[in-house]
Write a protein that holds these residues in place. Structure first.
Motif, short mmCIF file in Angstrom:
data_model
loop_
_atom_site.label_atom_id
_atom_site.label_comp_id
_atom_site.label_asym_id
_atom_site.label_seq_id
_atom_site.Cartn_x
_atom_site.Cartn_y
_atom_site.Cartn_z
N GLY A 23 -10.94 3.70 11.25
CA GLY A 23 -9.59 3.21 11.03
C GLY A 23 -9.25 3.28 9.55
N PRO A 24 -8.11 2.74 9.15
CA PRO A 24 -7.73 2.71 7.74
C PRO A 24 -8.80 2.02 6.89
CG PRO A 24 -5.86 2.11 9.11
CD PRO A 24 -7.05 2.16 10.02
N GLY A 25 -9.18 2.66 5.79
CA GLY A 25 -10.16 2.08 4.90
C GLY A 25 -11.59 2.18 5.38
N GLN A 26 -11.83 2.95 6.44
CA GLN A 26 -13.17 3.08 7.01
C GLN A 26 -13.60 4.54 7.04
OE1 GLN A 26 -12.41 1.43 10.93
NE2 GLN A 26 -13.12 -0.61 10.30
N ILE A 27 -14.91 4.72 7.24
CA ILE A 27 -15.43 6.06 7.52
C ILE A 27 -16.32 5.97 8.76
CG2 ILE A 27 -15.41 6.77 5.10
CD1 ILE A 27 -18.48 6.36 5.06
N ARG A 28 -16.51 7.10 9.41
CA ARG A 28 -17.47 7.16 10.50
C ARG A 28 -18.60 8.08 10.09
NH1 ARG A 28 -16.66 9.58 16.61
NH2 ARG A 28 -17.12 11.55 15.55
N ILE A 29 -19.81 7.69 10.47
CA ILE A 29 -20.96 8.54 10.18
C ILE A 29 -21.70 8.91 11.46
CG2 ILE A 29 -21.30 7.58 7.87
CD1 ILE A 29 -23.72 6.00 9.02
N ALA A 30 -22.31 10.10 11.43
CA ALA A 30 -23.34 10.44 12.40
C ALA A 30 -24.59 9.74 11.90
CB ALA A 30 -23.52 11.95 12.46
N GLY A 34 -17.51 -0.07 6.90
CA GLY A 34 -16.44 -0.62 6.10
C GLY A 34 -16.76 -0.62 4.62
N ALA A 35 -18.03 -0.43 4.28
CA ALA A 35 -18.47 -0.34 2.88
C ALA A 35 -19.60 0.67 2.81
CB ALA A 35 -18.92 -1.70 2.37
N TRP A 36 -19.61 1.47 1.76
CA TRP A 36 -20.61 2.53 1.68
C TRP A 36 -20.76 2.98 0.23
CZ3 TRP A 36 -15.80 2.86 3.76
CH2 TRP A 36 -14.87 3.64 3.07
N ALA A 37 -21.84 3.72 0.02
CA ALA A 37 -22.08 4.38 -1.26
C ALA A 37 -22.82 5.67 -0.98
CB ALA A 37 -22.88 3.49 -2.20
N GLY A 75 -11.19 7.68 7.29
CA GLY A 75 -9.98 6.98 7.70
C GLY A 75 -8.86 7.07 6.67
N GLU A 76 -7.69 6.66 7.10
CA GLU A 76 -6.50 6.68 6.25
C GLU A 76 -6.71 5.82 5.00
OE1 GLU A 76 -1.80 5.30 6.52
OE2 GLU A 76 -3.07 5.34 8.32
N GLY A 77 -6.33 6.37 3.87
CA GLY A 77 -6.40 5.62 2.62
C GLY A 77 -7.73 5.68 1.92
N VAL A 78 -8.71 6.33 2.52
CA VAL A 78 -10.04 6.41 1.91
C VAL A 78 -10.10 7.57 0.94
CG1 VAL A 78 -12.50 6.78 2.33
CG2 VAL A 78 -11.18 5.31 3.86
N GLU A 79 -10.59 7.33 -0.26
CA GLU A 79 -10.74 8.38 -1.27
C GLU A 79 -12.17 8.41 -1.79
OE1 GLU A 79 -7.89 7.54 -4.30
OE2 GLU A 79 -6.15 8.03 -3.03
N GLY A 80 -12.55 9.52 -2.38
CA GLY A 80 -13.85 9.62 -3.03
C GLY A 80 -15.00 9.93 -2.10
#
Length: 297
Positions: free
Chosen positions: A26-33, A102-105, A75-80
């Motif tokens: 969703g917005p502000g998120q990423i999905r990973i395998a 919701g948080a990652w590096a 997700g929408e709004g995610v950069e970098g």
């Protein structure tokens, strides 16, 4: 996809490896395998239905907060961050083939997926409770149950900050604690006196929930100088219980920096498959961990 979940609260036997719909970022998120997921005590505490101050759990529920893997949705709004990047972070239902974070590096160079999955929650917790207990450079911190994942992180972060640490653990883990810069001693009969002989204690952390709150207050002289992450009854003694904080990007960035500079290393004690998630919980609940346990996907 395959996901570990449970439909009722209870023991490890309620865990099932089942087919589930894939989640999406969703917005502000990423999905990973997902390549690996960290096994944390909070995972089995949630499975048991313990009240940890986090959001209520709706059944059926997935399991897991920490994971490492390869980004496949942004997700929408995610950069970098881009599809294909190797990351580690915090999210939900991470004992699965795909998970939303919701948080990652970005994963530091040289770190394996198994190793990376062991860091997110434990480093966030270590940084949080060191701050909450208010210990400073030149002071002494007592860590009860110091050889697990959070303890391993606390000892190394404290060493980096100039804080002396006395750590309690089983006899087999004394050299491990010493290697992380702590002054080790064993728990069990007479442990309070053994700690006293090692010097004055300014603050203390209870990481194991082994019924030592009263003694930690006695050693520090003030319940406000003690924090527990494992004893739900701690507030009855005036001691703060510090539960699950959720995703904190700043903590992950600090973890990546410490790892990259060689200041933080948490070994993986044992790996499990998704099908063996119940065994991972059984071992986690038994304690006596040296470092981390992870589920490999």
């Amino acid at each position: 996809m395959k996901r570990v979940s449970f439909t009722e609260f209870g023991g490890p036997d309620v865990l099932r490896l089942e087919d589930a719909d894939e989640p999406h970022a969703g917005p502000g998120q990423i999905r990973i395998a997902v390549r690996a997921a960290g096994v944390n005590p909070v995972d089995w505490r949630v499975r048991e239905g313990q009240k940890l101050g986090a959001h209520p759990v709706e059944l059926p529920a997935g399991v897991g907060l920490d994971a490492s893997g390869v980004v496949d949705e942004v997700g929408e709004g995610v950069e970098g961050v881009e599809v294909g990047d190797r990351v580690f972070g915090e999210g939900s239902c991470t004992y699965a083939e795909f998970a939303v974070l919701g948080a990652w590096a970005r994963m530091p160079e040289g770190l394996t997926f198994e190793e990376a999955a062991g860091y997110p929650s434990v480093v966030e917790t270590a940084l949080r409770i060191i701050g909450q207990v208010g210990v400073r450079a030149g002071q002494t911190l007592l860590v009860s149950g110091a050889s697990g994942g959070v303890g391993s992180a606390v000892l190394q972060i404290a060493r980096e900050r100039g804080i002396k640490v006395i750590g309690t653990a089983g006899a087999a883990n004394q050299d491990y604690l010493r290697g992380l810069g702590a002054v080790p001693t064993t728990y069990g009969a007479g442990w309070v006196e053994r700690v006293r002989q090692l010097g004055h204690v300014d603050a203390a952390l209870d990481l194991a929930g082994s019924g030592v709150i009263r003694e930690l207050v006695e050693l520090t002289g003030d319940p406000r100088k003690v924090i527990s992450i494992a004893d739900l009854g701690a507030p009855e003694s005036g001691v703060r219980f510090s539960g699950v904080a959720g995703s904190v990007p700043e903590a992950l960035a600090e973890a990546a920096d410490l790892i990259s500079r060689g200041k933080l290393h948490i070994p993986v004690e044992k790996s499990y498959t998704l099908a063996d998630a119940a065994a991972a919980h059984i071992d986690s609940q038994a304690g006596h961990t040296r470092g981390r346990r992870v589920v490999v996907v």
